[in-house]
Motif scaffolding. Structure first.
Motif, PDB file in Angstrom:
ATOM      1  N   GLU A 452       0.840  -1.208   0.000  1.00  9.98           N
ATOM      2  CA  GLU A 452       0.000   0.000   0.000  1.00  9.98           C
ATOM      3  C   GLU A 452       0.872   1.254   0.000  1.00  9.98           C
ATOM      4  OE1 GLU A 452      -4.319  -1.208   1.877  1.00  9.98           O
ATOM      5  OE2 GLU A 452      -2.986   0.038   3.086  1.00  9.98           O
ATOM      6  N   LYS A 458      -4.927  -1.283  -2.556  1.00 10.29           N
ATOM      7  CA  LYS A 458      -5.672  -0.928  -1.353  1.00 10.29           C
ATOM      8  C   LYS A 458      -6.401  -2.201  -0.930  1.00 10.29           C
ATOM      9  CE  LYS A 458      -7.372   1.891   1.754  1.00 10.29           C
ATOM     10  NZ  LYS A 458      -6.499   2.433   2.817  1.00 10.29           N
ATOM     11  N   THR A 460      -8.362  -5.175   1.483  1.00  6.84           N
ATOM     12  CA  THR A 460      -9.304  -5.565   2.530  1.00  6.84           C
ATOM     13  C   THR A 460      -9.169  -7.072   2.721  1.00  6.84           C
ATOM     14  OG1 THR A 460     -10.856  -3.837   1.864  1.00  6.84           O
ATOM     15  CG2 THR A 460     -11.715  -5.602   3.260  1.00  6.84           C
ATOM     16  N   TYR A 462     -10.623 -10.520   4.533  1.00 11.48           N
ATOM     17  CA  TYR A 462     -11.731 -11.214   5.188  1.00 11.48           C
ATOM     18  C   TYR A 462     -11.161 -12.497   5.790  1.00 11.48           C
ATOM     19  CZ  TYR A 462     -14.410  -8.048   2.254  1.00 11.48           C
ATOM     20  OH  TYR A 462     -14.911  -6.924   1.638  1.00 11.48           O
ATOM     21  N   VAL A 475     -13.418  -8.660   9.353  1.00 14.55           N
ATOM     22  CA  VAL A 475     -12.861  -7.896   8.241  1.00 14.55           C
ATOM     23  C   VAL A 475     -11.724  -7.038   8.791  1.00 14.55           C
ATOM     24  CG1 VAL A 475     -13.330  -6.256   6.389  1.00 14.55           C
ATOM     25  CG2 VAL A 475     -15.137  -7.823   7.160  1.00 14.55           C
ATOM     26  N   ASP A 477      -8.040  -4.535   7.901  1.00 14.74           N
ATOM     27  CA  ASP A 477      -7.139  -3.863   6.972  1.00 14.74           C
ATOM     28  C   ASP A 477      -5.732  -4.389   7.254  1.00 14.74           C
ATOM     29  OD1 ASP A 477      -6.383  -2.664   9.325  1.00 14.74           O
ATOM     30  OD2 ASP A 477      -7.073  -0.656   8.788  1.00 14.74           O
ATOM     31  N   CYS A 481      -4.283  -6.791  10.482  1.00 16.31           N
ATOM     32  CA  CYS A 481      -3.620  -8.102  10.360  1.00 16.31           C
ATOM     33  C   CYS A 481      -2.339  -8.129  11.187  1.00 16.31           C
ATOM     34  CB  CYS A 481      -3.291  -8.398   8.895  1.00 16.31           C
ATOM     35  SG  CYS A 481      -4.726  -8.723   7.860  1.00 16.31           S
ATOM     36  N   ILE A 494      -8.244 -12.097   0.429  1.00  9.92           N
ATOM     37  CA  ILE A 494      -7.654 -10.760   0.317  1.00  9.92           C
ATOM     38  C   ILE A 494      -8.137 -10.125  -0.982  1.00  9.92           C
ATOM     39  CG2 ILE A 494      -5.501  -9.443   0.254  1.00  9.92           C
ATOM     40  CD1 ILE A 494      -4.156 -11.981   1.510  1.00  9.92           C
ATOM     41  N   LYS A 495      -8.752  -8.945  -0.867  1.00 14.04           N
ATOM     42  CA  LYS A 495      -9.234  -8.245  -2.059  1.00 14.04           C
ATOM     43  C   LYS A 495      -8.482  -6.928  -2.224  1.00 14.04           C
ATOM     44  CE  LYS A 495     -13.823 -10.270  -2.437  1.00 14.04           C
ATOM     45  NZ  LYS A 495     -15.267 -10.027  -2.645  1.00 14.04           N
ATOM     46  N   ASN A 496      -8.166  -6.608  -3.452  1.00 12.21           N
ATOM     47  CA  ASN A 496      -7.414  -5.397  -3.786  1.00 12.21           C
ATOM     48  C   ASN A 496      -8.308  -4.482  -4.615  1.00 12.21           C
ATOM     49  OD1 ASN A 496      -5.610  -3.435  -4.537  1.00 12.21           O
ATOM     50  ND2 ASN A 496      -4.141  -4.818  -5.505  1.00 12.21           N
ATOM     51  N   GLU A 497      -8.685  -3.345  -4.038  1.00 13.26           N
ATOM     52  CA  GLU A 497      -9.575  -2.415  -4.745  1.00 13.26           C
ATOM     53  C   GLU A 497      -8.888  -1.761  -5.934  1.00 13.26           C
ATOM     54  OE1 GLU A 497     -11.028   0.412  -1.934  1.00 13.26           O
ATOM     55  OE2 GLU A 497     -11.657  -1.135  -0.499  1.00 13.26           O
TER      56      GLU A 497
END
Length: 693
Positions: A452, A458, A460, A462, A475, A477, A481, A494-497
């Motif tokens: 980041e 960016k 998120t 889960y 959830v 950030d 973690c 893991i999701k990357n916006e």
């Protein structure tokens, strides 16, 4: 004297002749070659006949010998011989006939390519690269040698007899391409062969456990070779070895001294009764426990209810109410000895044992290793799937997982999974990570924070914790973690916006590297050189004369599966390479301090080599690369006339046919007030070619 005619050539045929001799039953053992006789110890009751017979010759033999029984124990792939035998015995229906059916249990060959015959396999091999290791015997060698380009890449392992060697030589194979050796070959022996010859493709026949198929497949997988399998022909009906042996012994026991059938005695009937008792059977089931007792499939529940013994980790056994004995074992080294003891001590005719594995048996599970170990011990385990943590987490989140990348940090070296994770989270729609526990979450959080900060995304996260019992989902950030401290079994999504597709091309700017005073291959030359190198995923790459490590970094960034050895003699430059590898978060670069070729001895054979500096050792480096006895793609840069002259001389001396030499002149714009002037950089020769066999 009454005899049995055995058509041999397999382990089963040899063993049958030996066992019948022990039972004082004479046999005529037929083999095609001299070599077939060597595997049979001299025994007055085993008469060995050498030579191939047609159906008419077989008929003459049957008429002359008048055997009590005829046994076909030829190889499953010997289709022509089987047809000749069937034709010959049509006129001898009064003679008992047996065909030994080699057990064709299904070996796990996931990822292998299957072919109907050798011809189809040979065509597919033309599309591959690298050394082809043939373990199919000599019969099909002509099929693989039709194409010269294929023939030159073969290494053939054949039995050590004159006929096999003649076939090899007649079809153009050289001595260095032939291994004449008798099996069986263990996993370790196969692994050594495949490594030493740098096998890229291993070709075998579907020969089952007796034919050593499992040992070859596992060794090929462990060296990263492709596996090509020629499928077993559709076999005519047959009987298993033990039944054939016992039936023949029974036939002879019913004959009198003159060969006529005699009446059964009370002792005979008692022996028959004893002989018909069933041998003890141990059935082993490897079952997926899913996320816990509440998520068991019906077939796993049924297996547990019917089990005489249950194995598994303690947390799984706690939920089992069955009264049968339970063992808190999940390693093959503990389970197999326990099974052997159970089989020995239990009086039941059929014993059922169930081994439980968390999640799904086919997904990062210990079931695979235990399955292979059990098969090697002669068991035929059954595998029942379960529900994996990935499936469970996605269900809890109401998401899917078919478009997600999946990695595991559980029991995996951090250096390995770090590169995979970075490549995945920066280039995929989502990444699912199976972890060992909270420490892995903390490490992943730090990586995501750095990404980041470098504006690579960016994120998120889960997290599903202990999905099998007292489960929690949350959830987080990246900072969350890092701070997480609650222990448990975690699976992450893991999701990357800001996900962007990763470009699989070199292209870093020169000013992105830490420079100091160490020379560096400049941007445009670096890009062209790496393109000429034709890097592939999974390549082992040498960067000789690493300098700042710019070429090493560019190559390593293409894929986390690539391994780069950056060879550099100056300590300050080695330190700089390490700094640049750390800056770009690359764990697949290994710095080798010293001068080539001396420091290359302990490294694995390369697929690609970039030579940015040779310290005057070009010829020695060439000779070292040739010693690997494989085709290696080489790109060398030269800035002096002396270096290009030396390269040109070596290309002629080594008879290199595909050399490509380009002189590249790059000029870059430099601002001067309101104007931009082109400033020339030193011209560079880019020389690319293939060296080796």
């Amino acid at each position: 004297m009454n005899k049995v005619i055995i058509f041999g050539g397999t382990t089963e045929g040899k063993e049958l002749a030996i066992e019948l001799a022990k039972a004082k039953i004479p046999s005529l053992y037929l083999v095609a070659t001299d070599y077939g006789k060597k595997v049979i110890d001299d025994d007055p009751l085993v008469d060995v006949h050498i030579g191939r017979l047609g159906s008419s010759q077989m008929k003459e033999l049957f008429e002359k010998v008048k055997p009590i029984a005829i046994v076909d124990s030829t190889h499953p792939y010997a289709e022509l011989v089987k047809k000749e035998i069937d034709d010959a015995r049509k006129d001898f229906t009064d003679i008992r006939f047996f065909r030994v059916h080699r057990e064709g249990e299904k070996i796990d060959a996931c990822g292998a390519r299957l072919f109907e015959n050798a011809g189809d396999c040979a065509k597919a091999l033309l599309e591959t690269k690298g050394t082809i290791f043939l373990t199919t015997g000599s019969k099909d060698i002509p099929e693989f040698c039709r194409e010269k380009s294929l023939c030159s890449r073969l290494v053939a392992r054949v039995i050590p007899n004159g006929e096999s060697l003649k076939i090899c030589y007649d079809n153009g194979l050289l001595g260095k391409q032939i291994i004449a050796m008798q099996g069986p070959f263990s996993y370790d022996m196969n692994l050594t062969f495949f490594k030493n010859y740098d096998a890229k493709v291993v070709v075998l026949k579907e020969s089952g456990k007796v034919g050593g198929e499992l040992e070859r497949i596992q060794a090929a997988k462990d060296v990263g070779a492709q596996i090509f399998i020629i499928k077993r022909p559709i076999e005519v009906a047959g009987e298993d070895y033990e039944r054939v042996k016992n039936e023949i012994i029974s036939i002879f026991s019913s004959l009198g001294d003159n060969g006529s059938k005699r009446e059964k005695t009370a002792s005979d009937m008692q022996n028959e009764k004893t002989g018909t008792e069933h041998t003890k059977s141990l059935q082993v089931i490897l079952a997926g426990f899913g996320m816990g007792k509440g998520s068991l499939t019906l077939e796993v529940k049924r297996a547990i209810d019917e089990a005489d013994y249950i194995f598994g980790a303690e947390r799984m056994l706690e939920g089992i109410t069955s009264d049968c004995p339970k063992y808190p074992y999940y390693l093959a080294s503990d389970i197999i000895p326990a099974l052997e003891k159970i089989k020995e001590e239990n009086e039941k005719e059929t014993i059922k044992a169930v081994v439980l594995f968390s999640g799904d048996t086919g997904f990062y599970s210990g079931a695979g290793k235990l399955n292979a170990a059990l098969i090697a011990k002669g068991y035929s385990p059954k595998v029942l799937p379960g529900i994996s943590s990935v499936s469970a987490l996605c269900a809890r989140l109401g998401d899917n997982w078919q478009d997600k990348a999946i990695i595991s940090t559980h029991g995996v070296d951090e250096k390995k999974w770090t590169g995979e994770l970075i490549a995945s989270v920066t280039g995929s729609a989502g990444t699912i990570a199976i972890t060992s526990g909270v420490k892995d979450i903390n490490r992943i959080g730090k990586l995501l924070e750095k990404l980041e900060n470098d504006k690579k995304g960016k994120f998120t996260v889960y997290a599903g914790c202990n999905l099998y019992s007292e489960e929690k989902t949350c959830v987080l950030d990246p900072a969350g973690c890092v701070e997480l401290n609650e222990e448990g079994l975690y699976t992450l999504m893991i999701k990357n916006e800001q996900k962007a597709e990763k470009e699989l091309l070199p292209g870093l700017k020169d000013d992105e590297f830490i420079r100091d005073k160490v020379p560096m291959t400049k941007e445009e030359i670096r890009t062209l050189s790496i393109c000429k190198l034709k890097v592939c995923g999974g390549d082992v790459i040498y960067d000789i004369g690493g300098g700042t490590g710019s070429v090493s970094v560019e190559c390593a960034r293409l894929s986390p599966k690539i391994k780069v050895y950056s060879v550099e003699k100056r300590k300050e430059a080695c330190d700089l390479i390490r700094k640049n590898a750390e800056k770009f978060m690359l764990s697949n670069i290994e710095v080798v301090e010293g001068t080539a070729p001396e420091v290359l001895d302990d490294l694995p054979a390369p697929d690609k080599v970039f030579i940015g500096g040779s310290s005057g050792n070009l010829r020695e480096i060439f000779e070292k690369l040739r010693s690997f006895e494989k085709k290696i793609r080489v790109v060398a840069n030269a800035v002096t006339i002396e270096t290009i002259a030396a390269l040109n001389e070596l290309i002629k001396d080594y008879d290199i046919k595909d050399a490509d030499i380009a002189l590249v002149q790059v000029s870059k714009a430099k601002s001067l007030g309101q104007y931009s002037l082109m400033e020339a950089e030193n011209p560079v020769y880019i020389v690319s070619f293939t060296i080796g066999y």
